[in-house]
Write a protein that holds these residues in place. Structure first.
Motif, mmCIF file in Angstrom:
data_model
loop_
_atom_site.group_PDB
_atom_site.id
_atom_site.type_symbol
_atom_site.label_atom_id
_atom_site.label_comp_id
_atom_site.label_asym_id
_atom_site.label_seq_id
_atom_site.Cartn_x
_atom_site.Cartn_y
_atom_site.Cartn_z
ATOM 1 N N LEU A 1 13.720 15.328 7.914
ATOM 2 C CA LEU A 1 13.288 13.862 8.444
ATOM 3 C C LEU A 1 12.432 13.286 7.322
ATOM 4 C CD1 LEU A 1 11.923 15.453 11.612
ATOM 5 C CD2 LEU A 1 14.266 14.386 11.274
ATOM 6 N N TRP A 2 12.555 11.859 7.132
ATOM 7 C CA TRP A 2 11.593 11.462 6.320
ATOM 8 C C TRP A 2 10.897 10.064 6.962
ATOM 9 C CZ3 TRP A 2 12.838 6.407 5.414
ATOM 10 C CH2 TRP A 2 14.368 6.154 5.017
ATOM 11 N N GLU A 3 9.918 9.554 6.640
ATOM 12 C CA GLU A 3 9.418 8.289 6.971
ATOM 13 C C GLU A 3 8.546 7.669 5.823
ATOM 14 O OE1 GLU A 3 6.844 7.604 10.937
ATOM 15 O OE2 GLU A 3 5.490 8.359 9.437
ATOM 16 N N PHE A 4 8.843 6.068 5.783
ATOM 17 C CA PHE A 4 8.418 5.414 4.713
ATOM 18 C C PHE A 4 7.206 4.334 5.446
ATOM 19 C CE2 PHE A 4 8.391 0.990 2.981
ATOM 20 C CZ PHE A 4 7.583 1.289 1.846
ATOM 21 N N SER B 1 4.026 2.125 0.018
ATOM 22 C CA SER B 1 4.384 3.212 -1.093
ATOM 23 C C SER B 1 4.083 4.652 -0.477
ATOM 24 C CB SER B 1 3.757 2.963 -2.454
ATOM 25 O OG SER B 1 2.374 3.115 -2.318
ATOM 26 N N LEU B 2 4.244 4.928 0.557
ATOM 27 C CA LEU B 2 4.359 6.424 0.998
ATOM 28 C C LEU B 2 5.574 6.845 1.551
ATOM 29 C CD1 LEU B 2 3.444 9.214 1.595
ATOM 30 C CD2 LEU B 2 2.360 8.080 3.997
ATOM 31 N N CYS B 3 6.136 7.754 1.004
ATOM 32 C CA CYS B 3 7.532 8.486 1.615
ATOM 33 C C CYS B 3 6.884 10.039 1.711
ATOM 34 C CB CYS B 3 8.569 8.504 0.420
ATOM 35 S SG CYS B 3 8.880 6.879 -0.344
ATOM 36 N N ALA B 4 7.311 10.000 3.181
ATOM 37 C CA ALA B 4 6.801 11.474 3.570
ATOM 38 C C ALA B 4 8.039 12.319 4.028
ATOM 39 C CB ALA B 4 5.738 11.420 4.611
ATOM 40 N N PHE B 5 8.223 13.458 3.691
ATOM 41 C CA PHE B 5 9.385 14.204 4.145
ATOM 42 C C PHE B 5 9.104 15.342 4.782
ATOM 43 C CE2 PHE B 5 11.173 11.926 0.569
ATOM 44 C CZ PHE B 5 12.454 11.555 0.930
ATOM 45 N N ASP B 6 9.822 15.682 5.975
ATOM 46 C CA ASP B 6 9.482 16.746 6.911
ATOM 47 C C ASP B 6 11.015 17.749 7.132
ATOM 48 O OD1 ASP B 6 9.357 18.577 9.222
ATOM 49 O OD2 ASP B 6 8.714 16.986 10.502
ATOM 50 N N ILE B 7 11.026 18.914 6.384
ATOM 51 C CA ILE B 7 12.093 19.599 6.339
ATOM 52 C C ILE B 7 11.888 21.006 6.845
ATOM 53 C CG2 ILE B 7 13.753 20.420 4.529
ATOM 54 C CD1 ILE B 7 12.268 18.415 2.470
ATOM 55 N N GLY B 8 12.808 21.624 7.524
ATOM 56 C CA GLY B 8 12.701 22.919 8.062
ATOM 57 C C GLY B 8 13.742 23.412 9.001
ATOM 58 N N CYS B 9 13.481 24.566 9.532
ATOM 59 C CA CYS B 9 14.484 25.198 10.119
ATOM 60 C C CYS B 9 13.834 25.997 11.270
ATOM 61 C CB CYS B 9 15.771 25.779 9.801
ATOM 62 S SG CYS B 9 14.930 27.179 9.003
ATOM 63 N N ALA C 1 5.157 14.748 0.201
ATOM 64 C CA ALA C 1 4.750 13.438 0.119
ATOM 65 C C ALA C 1 4.657 12.771 -1.260
ATOM 66 C CB ALA C 1 3.420 13.308 0.562
ATOM 67 N N HIS C 2 5.384 11.579 -1.163
ATOM 68 C CA HIS C 2 5.237 10.712 -2.520
ATOM 69 C C HIS C 2 4.497 9.596 -2.392
ATOM 70 C CE1 HIS C 2 8.749 13.206 -3.549
ATOM 71 N NE2 HIS C 2 8.872 13.334 -2.396
ATOM 72 N N PHE C 3 3.169 9.358 -2.840
ATOM 73 C CA PHE C 3 2.582 8.471 -2.777
ATOM 74 C C PHE C 3 2.563 7.466 -4.491
ATOM 75 C CE2 PHE C 3 0.484 10.829 0.406
ATOM 76 C CZ PHE C 3 0.331 9.656 1.503
ATOM 77 N N VAL C 4 2.811 6.254 -4.078
ATOM 78 C CA VAL C 4 2.958 5.436 -5.474
ATOM 79 C C VAL C 4 2.099 4.423 -5.706
ATOM 80 C CG1 VAL C 4 4.511 4.612 -7.190
ATOM 81 C CG2 VAL C 4 5.510 6.107 -5.460
ATOM 82 N N THR C 5 1.018 4.238 -6.522
ATOM 83 C CA THR C 5 0.033 3.344 -6.722
ATOM 84 C C THR C 5 0.416 2.284 -7.846
ATOM 85 O OG1 THR C 5 -1.763 4.626 -5.733
ATOM 86 C CG2 THR C 5 -2.266 2.910 -6.899
ATOM 87 N N PRO C 6 0.851 1.151 -7.355
ATOM 88 C CA PRO C 6 1.246 0.232 -8.697
ATOM 89 C C PRO C 6 -0.164 0.163 -9.764
ATOM 90 C CG PRO C 6 1.392 -0.741 -6.597
ATOM 91 C CD PRO C 6 0.537 0.357 -6.354
ATOM 92 N N GLU C 7 0.225 0.441 -11.014
ATOM 93 C CA GLU C 7 -0.377 0.153 -12.105
ATOM 94 C C GLU C 7 -0.601 -1.189 -12.792
ATOM 95 O OE1 GLU C 7 -0.068 2.262 -16.004
ATOM 96 O OE2 GLU C 7 -2.256 2.650 -15.882
ATOM 97 N N THR C 8 0.562 -1.566 -13.432
ATOM 98 C CA THR C 8 1.021 -2.940 -13.688
ATOM 99 C C THR C 8 2.263 -3.006 -13.160
ATOM 100 O OG1 THR C 8 2.116 -2.182 -15.597
ATOM 101 C CG2 THR C 8 -0.341 -2.295 -15.912
ATOM 102 N N GLU C 9 2.945 -4.305 -13.495
ATOM 103 C CA GLU C 9 4.276 -4.629 -12.933
ATOM 104 C C GLU C 9 5.504 -3.895 -13.279
ATOM 105 O OE1 GLU C 9 5.196 -8.677 -13.195
ATOM 106 O OE2 GLU C 9 3.375 -9.360 -12.238
ATOM 107 N N THR C 10 5.123 -3.014 -14.354
ATOM 108 C CA THR C 10 6.058 -2.073 -14.893
ATOM 109 C C THR C 10 5.684 -0.714 -15.126
ATOM 110 O OG1 THR C 10 5.625 -2.891 -17.124
ATOM 111 C CG2 THR C 10 7.704 -3.910 -15.871
ATOM 112 N N SER C 11 4.694 -0.320 -14.512
ATOM 113 C CA SER C 11 3.953 0.978 -14.513
ATOM 114 C C SER C 11 3.456 1.549 -13.099
ATOM 115 C CB SER C 11 3.190 1.246 -15.848
ATOM 116 O OG SER C 11 2.120 0.488 -15.470
ATOM 117 N N CYS C 12 3.394 2.781 -12.968
ATOM 118 C CA CYS C 12 2.579 3.196 -11.705
ATOM 119 C C CYS C 12 2.058 4.641 -11.738
ATOM 120 C CB CYS C 12 3.765 3.213 -10.453
ATOM 121 S SG CYS C 12 5.168 4.295 -10.632
#
Lengths: 339, 339, 339
Positions: free
Chosen positions: B215-218, B222-230, B251-262
């Motif tokens: 399962l994932w949720e955005f 800029s947060l993408c969180a995954f929930d994986i299991g069995c 979890a993947h959090f991305v903070t913009p730095e400039t328009e072409t970097s993060c």
């Protein structure tokens, strides 16, 4: 503004093996790869889906497969497969560029693919003719491609740029007559019944007088071909019979990369002492040294132009061939743009 | 155009000690420092006097002192002292950004400080819950932040970008159903009564069939969180009872730095074998390898886009979640801009 | 916008020998070379023919010869020879810049050559007066030249930028009175009948009280000159008789290179213990350390400004001399632009 409907050199055949290769020509990203039958294809190096360079992908069953989502493209640039769906979306394609492998170089046509005419590839037969031996190199040069053309067509720089080699030669003393056809600018000098240069004396195997020639031809946008040699005096070389002489060809092909950088392919070939590896090595080393002096100049010139808001050059008499060549190139580009 | 009224990750708590630390978020220079009571404050990293970065100064009595003329600023951004004069000039202040230390990360609110609501910080409880063990890294990535989001939400890149790890999994064969709420885009797959993967078989301690989920949720921006299991087959995990199963969060959090970097903060946590350091190390190494393959792709994609005047991507079916996420983010940004 | 009709320092006399030297001043490429009689000439560093930097050429018979096609230029910038033709084309010339060698520096006039007045060279007699000993360095600094001026005229940065040297001095406690003439901004402090600093106590050879002074003068566009010293208390130094005292001069000349870089020439001279090399070495080392702390600040300030769309600084009381200096410079530039 570049001339597009023409052949440029894209690289050496040996560069393109199993892996795709990405380059920039005329400011555009291009990927080269070999299809199933071994022929080289060239496509826009940018997937139509998410714009990853296709050169980061791989060749799979003769198709170029994007390294991001696996879209596959055939040699025509058409997307032929999208993983996870049976139908390819309309418009999924990348630009294709005709490529021809000839004279031990890869030639690319950056314009309208349907207009690509293999017959327009310049004749550099000596690159792969067995009675000739050819050598050469590829250099990435940090200048606009036309600066590198200019320096080829202008012999008067020799005493200043090549003082230790070409510069000492008396050959630069007289102005050549420039001739212009619909497709070329050329010039030449014949020196009849003169002492041969030491190099050519060894080549022709005599100290007797010779008829010497230095001819060059510029074919827009960026081929400069030199034809240098000598024959026994009075043996008819000037009127076409070179059987009593030796010839050396040099070719300078320049492919624009960006507005301030270019791909420089130079080559030298001769039809004498063809089996003598030492002569080949010495010839290569000598021309490499001379051409690298040219490169030093044009790269410095580019840096100067980068810092110049308006280019208003003063011309001198010796610029005649350069100006003719620039004019012809401009005419070609205008014709293409107006069409 | 960035979303401003939201939380981004500014860094790790351990980064900010006695010395101020300067960073760029959303194109703006920000300085982080600890006030007298140890809480982290964030201000514009540019003195209002002569614009020296305040991060070159030092913390003095809980105030941030400029390294040029010694102006001091409190945690609200107000200038509270100007050496050599008793009165602080009107308007002497720098912008402040609310900061919260939570889940072992520093969160920064780049918009209206009064709108900062700690309740909006995404729930990543497993980062500091003792029954979980979490790991992760910070990476500076040379691409626009949204490219790094895209690659998280799109599972179909796995066979091509991660051929040696995720790519071999059958999990990418079926399209997930995408769901959208006011604040999130999510998707998931349940595979009932199937053989567990080797990793999860070891984790759950059985070779018997399981019910598996991905399962994932955005959450914009800029947060993408995954929930994986069995869980043991039929034990009710799909309806909420995971007591017979194991779960892994990323979890993947991305903070913009400039328009072409993060700034890329990723983390992985699990609730099984939590005391086994070897499992933690292996898990970290595996995900690090996978995520670095993602980074290679998006950085190449950015370079390609830098050389592209107009981005006109062709979309494919598998882009549905990415397009939904982009649309939601765009809606958030429009709402903020119109307000 | 730079002030042009004024003298800037172009370099050290020893830099220009047999080879031409290329530099950038006020954004313009300039080549320095020595003519037949050994005087230094300065020309536009860009051949009028094909724009190669003339600094890549050589000096031949006192003329500067381009390294591409051998055009020769005299010290006035006129092209006097074009190889291969007898007539020089009309308009073949490059810009010239008057140069004067004085006080062991090369001074260049970047404006109208006819307006160059050697009498306007600032008086730094102590640079080559035998009863003085002077030292100094040249540094390339990555900031707009005026930032480096500002930091000289503002004493209040000392406690923060130079905490280990100047900063501890009580001398910064009182505001100086700023005076302005048509051509200068100056300020100074006299401290009468006070204990000498350890350095000056050694210099003057007494522990008795002294009258101390710290005077500075800014001459647009970019000379800051300091006059620091002390004399026996009541010996009349303030009214002009320094015979019972010692003096130390420092000078800061800044020549703009580009809009964000400059050439920084600093010098220190003294009229006491002039034969003591150890004192010279220590003095040089101390000031070098202090001035390099300044450079660290202004380079960081420049980077911050590069990332700032609008510079709207808040001013403080201590900025008075800086603001006066900026105003005077602005007035000079306006006068030149309107003329």
């Amino acid at each position: 503004m570049y001339l597009r409907n023409c052949w440029y050199i894209a690289g050496l055949p040996g560069e393109v093996t199993n892996e795709p290769v990405g380059k920039i020509f005329l400011g555009e990203p291009v990927v080269l790869f070999r299809t199933s039958d071994g022929t080289v294809a060239a496509l826009e190096d940018r997937c139509c889906h998410r714009h990853l360079p296709l050169s980061l992908g791989k060749v799979s069953n003769g198709h170029l497969q994007c390294g991001y989502h696996g879209l596959e493209f055939d040699a025509s640039g058409a997307c032929v497969s999208v993983p996870g769906q049976s139908r390819v979306p309309p418009g999924a394609a990348v630009r294709r560029y005709p490529v021809v492998e000839m004279y031990d170089w890869l030639w690319i046509w950056m314009g309208d693919p349907d207009a690509a005419d293999q017959g327009l590839i310049p004749d550099v037969f000596w690159r792969d003719d067995p009675v000739w031996v050819a050598t050469g190199e590829y250099w990435a040069v940090a200048c606009a491609y036309d600066l590198l053309i200019d320096i080829q067509l202008d012999n008067t720089h020799a005493p200043f740029v090549h003082p230790d080699t070409l510069g000492s030669s008396a050959i630069t003393d007289t102005a050549p007559r420039v001739e212009r056809t619909d497709r070329t600018v050329s010039a030449g000098r014949w020196m009849m019944d003169v002492v041969p240069s030491p190099t050519f004396a060894r080549a022709i195997g005599t100290e007797e007088n010779v008829d010497r020639w230095l001819l060059w031809e510029f074919t827009p946008p960026s081929l400069c071909a030199f034809d240098i040699g000598c024959a026994m005096a009075g043996s008819g070389a000037e009127t076409g019979d070179r059987s009593q002489g030796v010839t050396l060809h040099t070719a300078h092909f320049v492919t624009p990369e960006t507005e301030t950088s270019c791909h420089y392919f130079w080559s030298v070939g001769r039809n004498y002492n063809v089996d003598d590896i030492a002569v080949t090595g010495a010839m290569h080393a000598e021309f490499k040294s001379i051409f690298s002096e040219d490169v030093e100049i044009v790269e410095a010139q580019q840096k100067s132009l980068d810092n110049t808001s308006v280019w208003r050059p003063i011309d001198v008499n010796a610029d005649a061939p350069v100006l003719q060549a620039r004019q012809l190139l401009k005419k070609f580009i205008s014709a293409e743009t107006d069409a």
